[in-house]
Design a protein around this motif. Structure first.
Motif, PDB file in Angstrom:
ATOM      1  N   VAL A  50      34.594  41.947  34.708  1.00 45.76           N
ATOM      2  CA  VAL A  50      34.318  43.168  35.457  1.00 45.76           C
ATOM      3  C   VAL A  50      33.020  43.750  34.901  1.00 45.76           C
ATOM      4  CG1 VAL A  50      35.128  45.490  36.010  1.00 45.76           C
ATOM      5  CG2 VAL A  50      36.763  43.632  35.799  1.00 45.76           C
ATOM      6  N   ILE A 105      43.923  39.902  34.387  1.00 49.95           N
ATOM      7  CA  ILE A 105      44.013  40.127  35.840  1.00 49.95           C
ATOM      8  C   ILE A 105      45.219  40.989  36.225  1.00 49.95           C
ATOM      9  CG2 ILE A 105      42.684  38.105  36.522  1.00 49.95           C
ATOM     10  CD1 ILE A 105      45.333  36.708  37.134  1.00 49.95           C
ATOM     11  N   LEU A 156      44.575  44.544  37.400  1.00 46.92           N
ATOM     12  CA  LEU A 156      44.036  44.809  38.736  1.00 46.92           C
ATOM     13  C   LEU A 156      45.064  45.449  39.672  1.00 46.92           C
ATOM     14  CD1 LEU A 156      41.966  41.553  39.280  1.00 46.92           C
ATOM     15  CD2 LEU A 156      41.119  43.797  38.572  1.00 46.92           C
ATOM     16  N   PHE A 192      43.780  51.395  37.954  1.00 48.63           N
ATOM     17  CA  PHE A 192      42.719  50.423  38.197  1.00 48.63           C
ATOM     18  C   PHE A 192      42.450  50.279  39.695  1.00 48.63           C
ATOM     19  CE2 PHE A 192      40.079  46.759  37.711  1.00 48.63           C
ATOM     20  CZ  PHE A 192      39.535  46.928  36.445  1.00 48.63           C
ATOM     21  N   LEU A 252      38.987  50.434  41.814  1.00 50.04           N
ATOM     22  CA  LEU A 252      38.598  49.444  42.818  1.00 50.04           C
ATOM     23  C   LEU A 252      38.287  50.115  44.161  1.00 50.04           C
ATOM     24  CD1 LEU A 252      41.136  46.586  42.018  1.00 50.04           C
ATOM     25  CD2 LEU A 252      38.700  46.642  41.483  1.00 50.04           C
TER      26      LEU A 252
END
Length: 107
Positions: free
Chosen positions: A46, A61, A64, A69, A73
């Motif tokens: 990232v 991951i 995510l 998070f 995003l």
């Protein structure tokens, strides 16, 4: 155009191709795409961009899917709406990003 100029241009092209191939050789093929060797399985890269500095972070991951998070995003989607790239860019202050990662890492 002189022959020397053409030779110099050809050398630039060959150098760029060699450099690109050399970089690809340093990457390992994983899951249908190229992943840098310093990224362990189950992690992704990232890039955090606070407008002045660009920092690269390797995160798990699983983060995510965390709501904090996901909010980052969403912010990235709003900021970089039409910008498509294979890299994940987050437009925020690095300290804010690290706080989100810390909070999301612990259930």
């Amino acid at each position: 155009m002189s022959i020397l100029f053409l030779l110099q241009e050809d050398m630039k092209i060959l150098t760029e191709k060699f450099t690109t191939e050399k970089m690809k050789m340093k990457l390992k093929k994983k899951n249908g795409g190229f992943v840098p060797k310093d990224v362990p399985k189950g992690h992704t890269v990232v890039y955090v961009n606070d407008g002045e500095n660009l920092k690269r972070h390797v995160i798990n991951i699983a983060l995510l899917k965390h709501p904090l998070f996901v909010a980052l995003l969403d912010q990235a989607r709003d900021e970089y709406d039409d910008y498509t790239t294979s890299k994940l860019w987050i437009p925020c202050d690095e300290s804010k990003f690290l706080d989100v990662v810390r909070c999301a890492s612990f259930p």
